[in-house]
Motif scaffolding. Structure first.
Motif: not given
Length: 406
Positions: A276-292, A148-158
């Motif tokens: 933490l997310s790869n749209p090309a891999r539909k079979d893999e779970a990726g990070f979303s807000i719900h992940s929190a 969660c913190k890693a995604v938040i850090e990326e959001l801060k740079q968004s």
């Protein structure tokens, strides 16, 4: 050609009448449940509406009838049993058709009630054939606090104008277990700072259900205190509303669904950059807000796993008593309550019986919930799932060795 056009028009008319009925249901806050006196959630109305449109199409294709008022309930039940093979989907479409049937008896959209199925017969069919509801597989990542913190850090740079709202949605998800709609609607007055250093947060979310979450972690309590303290008025939402920035809707306020969609996109972009997310891999779970929320669930399960079974039962008794007092105190204020006592009894039945109505036992004699099941049940009260089996998609049970399992 003329006959085809006639069929298309009749089918279109049926879809229009479905929309008209659901528009009425939403405006009138109609509910087919006595517990939901203030109507269903926007998500529930939308879900039922979409399922009814699907049923209209499937019925027309299967039986060649295009007018919904001429649909036969036996054929509709046959369709649901044959078209949807798993329990989860069968029951979801049954509930949608049952809602439509009951709404049609109250509205003026139809001259007479449109009875699409007999819910009791469907329930008898499920019991006879051993069809039970199972939790649907989750498609999002079981995130850690570090994720969660890693995604938040990326959001801060968004550069997104909605990054602060996305950050807040993740923070609330991992700290109090809120869904996105809960984060969007949380107000200052929904946060109560208790004299014992804890906080109680009121959330109204999925299914229009209300729940109260007790927060004990000092860091999370302080975070909530700051959120509450920065508001000029306590009936304000802690999250700034989202507005359109361009196009024909520029400056207009987004509704909750659109706001959730926008925050999901912003978060996914940050999750991709964080690896933490790869749209090309539909079979893999990726990070979303719900992940929190899964982060929160894991934290709660870890907390309860440190308790002995006796302590867990004490906590369960306390929660049941607290909820019953709350129901008694607030029952006239249009809240939708969940009975913890009933959920505990349902969990007991689930572990002891395959089919209680038919007398088919799972155990040779009645047993209590074990340590793991008690931990998951209590965590499900916190998360708003209220079912042990769903928590397996949200968390893992790591039994502690510090406390006896008495």
């Amino acid at each position: 050609m003329g006959k085809t056009v006639t069929k298309e028009k009749r089918l279109q008319k049926s879809h229009e009448r479905v929309d008209k009925l659901f528009n009425w249901a939403e405006n009138e806050k109609f509910s087919n449940s006595r517990k939901k006196k203030n109507g269903l959630s926007k998500t529930s109305y939308t879900g039922y509406r979409e399922k009814m449109h699907a049923l209209v199409n499937k019925y027309s294709e299967k039986f060649g009838e295009y007018e919904i008022v001429k649909f036969e309930k036996e054929k509709m039940m046959q369709l649901i049993r044959e078209e949807f093979t798993n329990s989860f989907t069968q029951k979801a479409y049954t509930h949608a058709a049952d809602f439509f049937t009951k709404a049609s008896t109250q509205s003026t959209v139809f001259k007479a009630p449109v009875v699409l199925l007999d819910k009791r017969k469907m329930e008898e069919y499920w019991q006879t054939n051993g069809i039970y509801r199972r939790a649907k597989d989750s498609t999002v990542l079981k995130a850690t606090h570090d994720d969660c913190k890693a995604v938040i850090e990326e959001l801060k740079q968004s550069h997104s104008p909605y990054k602060s709202q996305a950050i807040l949605a993740i923070e609330l998800g991992r700290r109090i277990g809120s869904r996105i709609e809960g984060a969007l609607s949380l107000r200052g007055k929904d946060i109560v700072l208790n004299t014992d250093g804890t906080a109680t947060v009121h959330l109204n979310e999925k299914g229009n259900l209300d729940r109260w979450v007790r927060i004990t972690n000092p860091e999370d309590v302080l975070y909530l205190e700051k959120l509450k303290g920065r508001l000029k008025k306590q009936d304000q939402t802690v999250m700034n509303p989202l507005h359109y920035r361009s196009g024909i809707h520029a400056t207009n306020l987004m509704n909750q669904d659109k706001a959730a969609e926008r925050l999901a996109k912003v978060t996914q972009s940050a999750a991709i950059r964080a690896g933490l997310s790869n749209p090309a891999r539909k079979d893999e779970a990726g990070f979303s807000i719900h992940s929190a929320r899964k982060t929160f669930c894991q934290t709660q399960v870890d907390h309860y796993s440190e308790m002995s079974k006796r302590e867990l039962h004490g906590e369960l008794d306390r929660r049941i008593e607290e909820q019953e007092k709350r129901i008694e105190r607030l029952e006239k204020e249009n809240y939708s309550f969940t009975s913890f006592r009933e959920k505990y009894q349902a969990a007991l039945e689930r572990v002891n019986w395959v089919n209680k109505a038919q007398g088919i036992r799972r155990t040779t004699k009645e047993r209590d919930l074990n340590h793991k099941e008690l931990c998951l049940l209590l965590a499900s009260f916190d998360s708003g799932h209220f079912r042990v089996d769903i928590l397996r998609f949200y968390s893992q049970y790591f039994p502690a060795t510090k406390k006896p399992r008495d």
